[in-house]
Write an enzyme that holds these catalytic residues in place. Structure first.
Site, PDB file in Angstrom:
ATOM      1  N   GLU A 161       0.846  -1.199   0.000  1.00 55.33           N
ATOM      2  CA  GLU A 161       0.000   0.000   0.000  1.00 55.33           C
ATOM      3  C   GLU A 161       0.882   1.250   0.000  1.00 55.33           C
ATOM      4  O   GLU A 161       1.832   1.332   0.740  1.00 55.33           O
ATOM      5  CB  GLU A 161      -0.908  -0.031   1.234  1.00 55.33           C
ATOM      6  CG  GLU A 161      -1.906   1.088   1.274  1.00 55.33           C
ATOM      7  CD  GLU A 161      -2.629   1.237  -0.060  1.00 55.33           C
ATOM      8  OE1 GLU A 161      -3.287   0.282  -0.498  1.00 55.33           O
ATOM      9  OE2 GLU A 161      -2.503   2.305  -0.702  1.00 55.33           O
ATOM     10  N   LYS A 220       8.182  -1.679  -2.442  1.00 52.44           N
ATOM     11  CA  LYS A 220       7.552  -0.920  -1.348  1.00 52.44           C
ATOM     12  C   LYS A 220       8.628  -0.316  -0.438  1.00 52.44           C
ATOM     13  O   LYS A 220       8.590   0.877  -0.114  1.00 52.44           O
ATOM     14  CB  LYS A 220       6.616  -1.838  -0.549  1.00 52.44           C
ATOM     15  CG  LYS A 220       6.044  -1.210   0.699  1.00 52.44           C
ATOM     16  CD  LYS A 220       5.193   0.010   0.421  1.00 52.44           C
ATOM     17  CE  LYS A 220       4.955   0.820   1.664  1.00 52.44           C
ATOM     18  NZ  LYS A 220       4.224   2.055   1.445  1.00 52.44           N
ATOM     19  N   CYS A 276       6.179   4.658   9.353  1.00 50.55           N
ATOM     20  CA  CYS A 276       6.805   3.792   8.341  1.00 50.55           C
ATOM     21  C   CYS A 276       8.183   4.164   7.837  1.00 50.55           C
ATOM     22  O   CYS A 276       8.987   3.266   7.614  1.00 50.55           O
ATOM     23  CB  CYS A 276       5.847   3.631   7.172  1.00 50.55           C
ATOM     24  SG  CYS A 276       4.409   2.671   7.667  1.00 50.55           S
TER      25      CYS A 276
HETATM   26  P1  NAD Z   1      -1.998  -0.608  12.636  1.00 48.81           P
HETATM   27  O1  NAD Z   1      -1.200  -0.926  13.830  1.00 48.81           O
HETATM   28  O2  NAD Z   1      -2.800   0.656  12.593  1.00 48.81           O
HETATM   29  O3  NAD Z   1      -3.044  -1.798  12.341  1.00 48.81           O
HETATM   30  C1  NAD Z   1      -2.722  -3.147  12.375  1.00 48.81           C
HETATM   31  C2  NAD Z   1      -3.894  -3.899  13.005  1.00 48.81           C
HETATM   32  O4  NAD Z   1      -3.664  -5.314  12.865  1.00 48.81           O
HETATM   33  C3  NAD Z   1      -4.062  -3.649  14.507  1.00 48.81           C
HETATM   34  O5  NAD Z   1      -5.350  -3.109  14.751  1.00 48.81           O
HETATM   35  C4  NAD Z   1      -3.871  -5.040  15.146  1.00 48.81           C
HETATM   36  O6  NAD Z   1      -4.725  -5.257  16.253  1.00 48.81           O
HETATM   37  C5  NAD Z   1      -4.250  -5.946  13.994  1.00 48.81           C
HETATM   38  N1  NAD Z   1      -3.703  -7.311  14.111  1.00 48.81           N
HETATM   39  C6  NAD Z   1      -2.434  -7.693  14.369  1.00 48.81           C
HETATM   40  N2  NAD Z   1      -2.335  -9.040  14.336  1.00 48.81           N
HETATM   41  C7  NAD Z   1      -3.570  -9.515  14.065  1.00 48.81           C
HETATM   42  C8  NAD Z   1      -4.109 -10.827  13.886  1.00 48.81           C
HETATM   43  N3  NAD Z   1      -3.336 -11.920  13.972  1.00 48.81           N
HETATM   44  N4  NAD Z   1      -5.431 -10.951  13.619  1.00 48.81           N
HETATM   45  C9  NAD Z   1      -6.215  -9.853  13.524  1.00 48.81           C
HETATM   46  N5  NAD Z   1      -5.771  -8.581  13.661  1.00 48.81           N
HETATM   47  C10 NAD Z   1      -4.451  -8.430  13.927  1.00 48.81           C
HETATM   48  O7  NAD Z   1      -0.997  -0.655  11.393  1.00 48.81           O
HETATM   49  P2  NAD Z   1      -1.130   0.121  10.002  1.00 48.81           P
HETATM   50  O8  NAD Z   1      -0.627   1.513  10.141  1.00 48.81           O
HETATM   51  O9  NAD Z   1      -2.487  -0.128   9.426  1.00 48.81           O
HETATM   52  O10 NAD Z   1      -0.041  -0.673   9.150  1.00 48.81           O
HETATM   53  C11 NAD Z   1      -0.268  -1.995   8.712  1.00 48.81           C
HETATM   54  C12 NAD Z   1       0.802  -2.353   7.696  1.00 48.81           C
HETATM   55  O11 NAD Z   1       0.699  -1.489   6.556  1.00 48.81           O
HETATM   56  C13 NAD Z   1       2.241  -2.189   8.196  1.00 48.81           C
HETATM   57  O12 NAD Z   1       3.023  -3.210   7.649  1.00 48.81           O
HETATM   58  C14 NAD Z   1       2.671  -0.851   7.617  1.00 48.81           C
HETATM   59  O13 NAD Z   1       4.062  -0.802   7.394  1.00 48.81           O
HETATM   60  C15 NAD Z   1       1.947  -0.823   6.303  1.00 48.81           C
HETATM   61  N6  NAD Z   1       1.639   0.521   5.772  1.00 48.81           N
HETATM   62  C16 NAD Z   1       1.190   1.507   6.613  1.00 48.81           C
HETATM   63  C17 NAD Z   1       0.851   2.759   6.093  1.00 48.81           C
HETATM   64  C18 NAD Z   1       0.332   3.870   6.981  1.00 48.81           C
HETATM   65  O14 NAD Z   1       0.149   4.969   6.477  1.00 48.81           O
HETATM   66  N7  NAD Z   1       0.078   3.647   8.258  1.00 48.81           N
HETATM   67  C19 NAD Z   1       0.939   2.981   4.718  1.00 48.81           C
HETATM   68  C20 NAD Z   1       1.389   1.951   3.891  1.00 48.81           C
HETATM   69  C21 NAD Z   1       1.728   0.714   4.439  1.00 48.81           C
HETATM   70  C1  UGA Z   2       4.505   7.653   3.694  1.00 50.01           C
HETATM   71  C2  UGA Z   2       4.527   7.605   2.166  1.00 50.01           C
HETATM   72  O1  UGA Z   2       4.334   8.926   1.648  1.00 50.01           O
HETATM   73  C3  UGA Z   2       3.437   6.684   1.633  1.00 50.01           C
HETATM   74  O2  UGA Z   2       3.526   6.568   0.219  1.00 50.01           O
HETATM   75  C4  UGA Z   2       3.601   5.299   2.265  1.00 50.01           C
HETATM   76  O3  UGA Z   2       2.567   4.439   1.842  1.00 50.01           O
HETATM   77  C5  UGA Z   2       3.573   5.433   3.781  1.00 50.01           C
HETATM   78  O4  UGA Z   2       4.624   6.338   4.202  1.00 50.01           O
HETATM   79  C6  UGA Z   2       3.810   4.145   4.488  1.00 50.01           C
HETATM   80  O5  UGA Z   2       4.373   3.227   3.947  1.00 50.01           O
HETATM   81  O6  UGA Z   2       3.415   4.141   5.650  1.00 50.01           O
HETATM   82  P1  UGA Z   2       3.073   8.938   5.531  1.00 50.01           P
HETATM   83  O7  UGA Z   2       4.166   8.538   6.446  1.00 50.01           O
HETATM   84  O8  UGA Z   2       1.679   8.662   5.928  1.00 50.01           O
HETATM   85  O9  UGA Z   2       3.272   8.235   4.091  1.00 50.01           O
HETATM   86  O10 UGA Z   2       3.158  10.510   5.232  1.00 50.01           O
HETATM   87  P2  UGA Z   2       4.157  11.413   4.345  1.00 50.01           P
HETATM   88  O11 UGA Z   2       3.347  12.433   3.673  1.00 50.01           O
HETATM   89  O12 UGA Z   2       5.040  10.608   3.511  1.00 50.01           O
HETATM   90  O13 UGA Z   2       5.006  12.151   5.470  1.00 50.01           O
HETATM   91  C7  UGA Z   2       5.963  11.460   6.252  1.00 50.01           C
HETATM   92  C8  UGA Z   2       6.758  12.454   7.075  1.00 50.01           C
HETATM   93  O14 UGA Z   2       7.621  13.223   6.243  1.00 50.01           O
HETATM   94  C9  UGA Z   2       5.887  13.473   7.810  1.00 50.01           C
HETATM   95  O15 UGA Z   2       6.414  13.717   9.090  1.00 50.01           O
HETATM   96  C10 UGA Z   2       5.986  14.716   6.944  1.00 50.01           C
HETATM   97  O16 UGA Z   2       5.753  15.897   7.643  1.00 50.01           O
HETATM   98  C11 UGA Z   2       7.419  14.604   6.462  1.00 50.01           C
HETATM   99  N1  UGA Z   2       7.677  15.330   5.195  1.00 50.01           N
HETATM  100  C12 UGA Z   2       7.026  14.974   4.058  1.00 50.01           C
HETATM  101  C13 UGA Z   2       8.623  16.359   5.180  1.00 50.01           C
HETATM  102  O17 UGA Z   2       9.232  16.678   6.203  1.00 50.01           O
HETATM  103  N2  UGA Z   2       8.868  17.008   3.997  1.00 50.01           N
HETATM  104  C14 UGA Z   2       8.231  16.671   2.833  1.00 50.01           C
HETATM  105  O18 UGA Z   2       8.512  17.303   1.794  1.00 50.01           O
HETATM  106  C15 UGA Z   2       7.289  15.629   2.872  1.00 50.01           C
END
Ligand code: NAD
Ligand code: UGA
Length: 454
Positions: A161, A220, A276
């Site tokens: 994602e 990713k 992340c």
């Molecule tokens: P999160 O902690 O918000 O959510 C994960 C959820 O999974 C939790 O609610 C937890 O209770 C649940 N969980 C864990 N083990 C489980 C199981 N065995 N059965 C059922 N539920 C279970 O995490 P998130 O921010 O949604 O991130 C999830 C993944 O996506 C991570 O690998 C992260 O790196 C990736 N990711 C996150 C973002 C972001 O913006 N947060 C963006 C892209 C990718």
């Molecule tokens: C980031 C990536 O942008 C997503 O594509 C990815 O899916 C995600 O991580 C993930 O894998 O979790 P996110 O962390 O939600 O998304 O937000 P960003 O907009 O990337 O910002 C990350 C951090 O960088 C923030 O603290 C933001 O303020 C900072 N940032 C961003 C800067 O300091 N300067 C910039 O120009 C951009």
């Protein structure tokens, strides 16, 4: 052709919730069930107050919930009914044991996978949505194949994602690309096609990229490493600007106008936060070390080191400017989330700043429009913080204001009113380059901005 009619998503977090809610919103013919072990989180998804703040999320969830979108803790039933299962659980950095501080903790991915194997009564497509180290899909396949009963087939896909928090719904509705990796076997390609068909309900096919499994997993980590690297690059340049009199916004603009460099992700700041960037780069560093590529590991590690340096540098500038001591002083911290338009505080630079201020025995008066008080108390267990209800309350009688998050509302405040109620000289430290320094100086403020000489 396999047609997906029933989707289960394991993990109702920042990714699983919005991603699968959008699938339900765009594919009324698919039943989507999002499951989690966390009963409070599921209860919140089923209430009026969703567990995460994301612009546009309420509309999407409220429109489809109870129709083709369901949130439940009944994991077994949902897994059994589904033809396709997203694994969207957390993959945090390991805190102890082998690889502590670097490797991704795969315990939740493994337990979700074992959970699928132990209850599945029919063949499934299992999709890695979580961000995982390269070749995790291989472990998932082995676990599924050796733990299931009967003659079941499991096809594993990688579909990382790319949404960013604060713009998740827009990113999901209009993605730059959707990436689907699969084993390049006839069955693997069939599964890949089945998931591509789901996205094709709203994403044009030229934006749906299909690759082999390992390219998808690595892409990713690579994409996040590239993005974070740009921020560390601009932040490294911001230190040079402060020392020379160059202006970081002007440098970023001049460089970004080169079409090969591009203007995005060049905003200097107090340092990147979020759950992340740091985690995924450390994951890449660990992977490189495991593969005996120490130079590659050191290269990426520097992106995280520079980020730590940037936060420390900002704190030092504040202390030096406030006459080399902040002991017994009061500082207003505007913004606690790791970026605007989210209530998420994971790895927020604001936490590091506060900890430093508190160590120096200053009092920090915090204001953030979306972060819950309980969250701040979880992030900061030290005494010395006061949570306030408005930027005006936060800045009353303080020695300095520090902008830690780029919330739009901070650009529009009545700074004349704020100035009147502060101790003098009134300092303002802009860690996000959002304020009009000239205007503030005319009011009487002493303004310090990242990437600009005083
Ligand atoms: P999160 O902690 O918000 O959510 C994960 C959820 O999974 C939790 O609610 C937890 O209770 C649940 N969980 C864990 N083990 C489980 C199981 N065995 N059965 C059922 N539920 C279970 O995490 P998130 O921010 O949604 O991130 C999830 C993944 O996506 C991570 O690998 C992260 O790196 C990736 N990711 C996150 C973002 C972001 O913006 N947060 C963006 C892209 C990718
Ligand atoms: C980031 C990536 O942008 C997503 O594509 C990815 O899916 C995600 O991580 C993930 O894998 O979790 P996110 O962390 O939600 O998304 O937000 P960003 O907009 O990337 O910002 C990350 C951090 O960088 C923030 O603290 C933001 O303020 C900072 N940032 C961003 C800067 O300091 N300067 C910039 O120009 C951009």
């Amino acid at each position: 052709m396999v047609q997906v009619k029933n989707i289960c998503c394991i993990g109702a977090g920042y990714v699983g919730g919005p991603t699968c809610a959008v699938i339900a919103y765009k594919c009324h013919h698919i039943k989507v069930t999002i499951v989690d072990l966390n009963t409070d989180r599921i209860a919140a998804w089923n209430s009026h107050q969703l567990p995460i703040y994301e612009p546009g999320l309420d509309e999407v969830v409220f429109e489809r919930r109870g129709k083709n979108l369901f949130f439940t803790t009944e994991i077994e039933d949902a897994v059994n009914e589904a033809d396709l299962i997203f694994v969207s659980v957390n993959t945090p950095t390991k805190k102890s044991g082998m690889g502590a501080g670097f490797a991704a903790d795969l315990v939740y991915v493994e337990s979700a996978t074992r959970g699928i194997a132990s209850v599945a009564k029919s063949s499934k497509i299992v999709v890695e949505k979580s961000t995982v180290p390269c070749r995790t899909a291989e472990s998932m396949r082995t676990i599924l194949e050796t733990n299931s009963t009967g003659n079941l087939r499991f096809d594993i896909l990688s579909n990382p994602e790319f949404l960013a928090e604060g713009t998740a719904i827009k990113d999901l509705l209009y993605p730059d690309r959707v990436l689907i990796g699969a084993l390049q076997t006839p069955e693997g390609r069939k599964a890949q096609q089945a998931l591509a068909e789901v996205y094709a309900n709203w994403v044009s096919t030229d934006r749906i990229i299909t690759t082999n499994l390992w390219s998808s997993e690595l892409s990713k980590l690579a994409a996040n490493a590239f993005l974070a690297q740009r921020i560390s690059s601009i932040n490294a340049l911001s230190a040079l600007c402060e020392a020379t009199g160059a202006d970081i916004d002007e440098v970023a603009y001049a460089c970004g106008r080169d079409a090969r460099i591009g203007p995005k992700f060049l905003k200097a700041s107090v340092g990147f936060g979020g759950s992340c960037f740091q985690k995924d780069i450390l994951n890449l560093v660990y992977l490189s070390e495991q593969l005996n590529l120490p130079e590659v590991a050191a290269y990426w590690k520097q992106v995280v080191d520079l980020n730590e340096y940037q936060k420390k540098r900002f704190v030092e500038r504040i202390i030096k400017t406030l006459f080399h001591t902040i002991t017994n002083k009061e500082i207003a911290l505007l913004g606690f989330a790791f970026k605007k338009d989210t209530g998420d505080t994971r790895e927020s630079a604001a936490i590091t700043l506060c900890k430093h201020f508190i160590q120096e025995r200053a009092t920090v008066r915090i204001y953030d429009p979306k972060v819950a008080d309980e969250q701040i108390f979880l992030d900061l267990t030290e005494p010395g913080i006061v949570i306030t209800r408005s930027p005006y309350d936060a800045s009353r009688n303080v020695d300095a204001i520090v902008i830690a998050t780029e919330w739009d509302e901070f650009k529009e405040l009545d700074y004349t009113r704020i100035y009147k109620n502060m101790k003098k000289p009134a300092f303002i430290f802009d860690g996000r380059l959002i304020l009009d320094a000239d205007k503030l100086q005319k009011i009487g403020f002493r303004v310090h901005t990242i990437g600009r000489k005083e």
